[in-house]
Design a protein around this motif. Sequence first.
Motif, mmCIF file in Angstrom:
data_model
loop_
_atom_site.group_PDB
_atom_site.id
_atom_site.type_symbol
_atom_site.label_atom_id
_atom_site.label_comp_id
_atom_site.label_asym_id
_atom_site.label_seq_id
_atom_site.Cartn_x
_atom_site.Cartn_y
_atom_site.Cartn_z
ATOM 1 N N PRO A 80 0.814 -1.209 0.000
ATOM 2 C CA PRO A 80 0.000 0.000 0.000
ATOM 3 C C PRO A 80 0.855 1.269 0.000
ATOM 4 O O PRO A 80 1.960 1.295 0.542
ATOM 5 C CB PRO A 80 -0.795 -0.116 1.315
ATOM 6 N N GLY A 83 -2.892 7.320 -0.024
ATOM 7 C CA GLY A 83 -3.763 7.935 -1.009
ATOM 8 C C GLY A 83 -3.913 9.417 -0.737
ATOM 9 O O GLY A 83 -3.245 9.980 0.153
ATOM 10 N N THR A 89 -4.319 3.639 0.842
ATOM 11 C CA THR A 89 -5.243 3.104 -0.149
ATOM 12 C C THR A 89 -4.619 3.020 -1.540
ATOM 13 O O THR A 89 -5.214 2.465 -2.451
ATOM 14 C CB THR A 89 -6.513 3.966 -0.216
ATOM 15 N N ARG A 91 -1.553 1.939 -4.390
ATOM 16 C CA ARG A 91 -0.916 0.656 -4.711
ATOM 17 C C ARG A 91 0.487 0.898 -5.230
ATOM 18 O O ARG A 91 0.683 1.585 -6.240
ATOM 19 C CB ARG A 91 -1.734 -0.093 -5.754
ATOM 20 N N ASN A 121 -3.823 -5.644 -3.074
ATOM 21 C CA ASN A 121 -4.867 -4.618 -3.093
ATOM 22 C C ASN A 121 -6.198 -5.215 -3.537
ATOM 23 O O ASN A 121 -6.248 -6.282 -4.146
ATOM 24 C CB ASN A 121 -4.476 -3.489 -4.037
#
Length: 266
Positions: A80, A83, A89, A91, A121
């Motif tokens: 991870p 994000g 969140t 990848r 993920n």
Amino acid sequence: MTNTFPLGGDLTVNRLGFGAMRLAGAASGIAVLRRAVELGVNHIDTAAFYGRGTVWANDLIRTALTPYRDDLVIATKVGPLPGPDGLPTGRAAADQLRGLVEADLRTLGVDRLDLVYLRANGAPGSESISDRFAVLAELRAQGLIRHLGVSHVDAVQLAEARAIAPVVAVQNLHTADRTLLEVCEGAGIAYVPYFPLGGGIYPLEGLDDEAARLGVTVAQVQLARLLASSPSILAIPGTGSLEHLEENIAASELDLSAAIIPILWS
């Protein structure tokens, strides 16, 4: 019940370990880590993305526990990326994994990582993990990683990984399918359920009477039941409380009724 597990065949870990995810939000994080080791914990599960603000689990582990005991096994996971909201969140691509492993080496203050999971993920089974796992296998061959694991996977993804390099541990949600656990049991692979106490995702039901009989908490019965349900299961409850830590460790010694031991798997 055997309270240890031969992780990778060469690392003997106590089956009740410690998850570091909640450490960054606790003022007592360093004290909890030191007490955990005093109580016999020798398996700590962490990740570079376990943190809050300027406080990160890996930094706390290094501060609290270096120089590390020879028998201490620290597991981490990569895959991870943060994000837009700062949550893990995103990848990581295959060519980003070396940098993540090297960052864990630096923050934990070690020359080799004991166990690195590739965290897949999406829903288990929704992507191939071969390309990314192959990168970790190469880092293992170079001596940066001792053992490899996979997380948030199904049986097909586990088979993909095992075709590339040995897998010593699977870290999945506790309610993952029983078939995958049986694969792990047959192959000598540790099954390490994250959120062993539910994590707000699934309720702990039907344990109140047993907890009352033993004079312990429902959480303690759940941990004991996990350990009793399979010799391949390692439990990694996390806490920032010294009191809860003591309770969690004591759970490994509970003598449960036979009727409470079976676990419902989806």
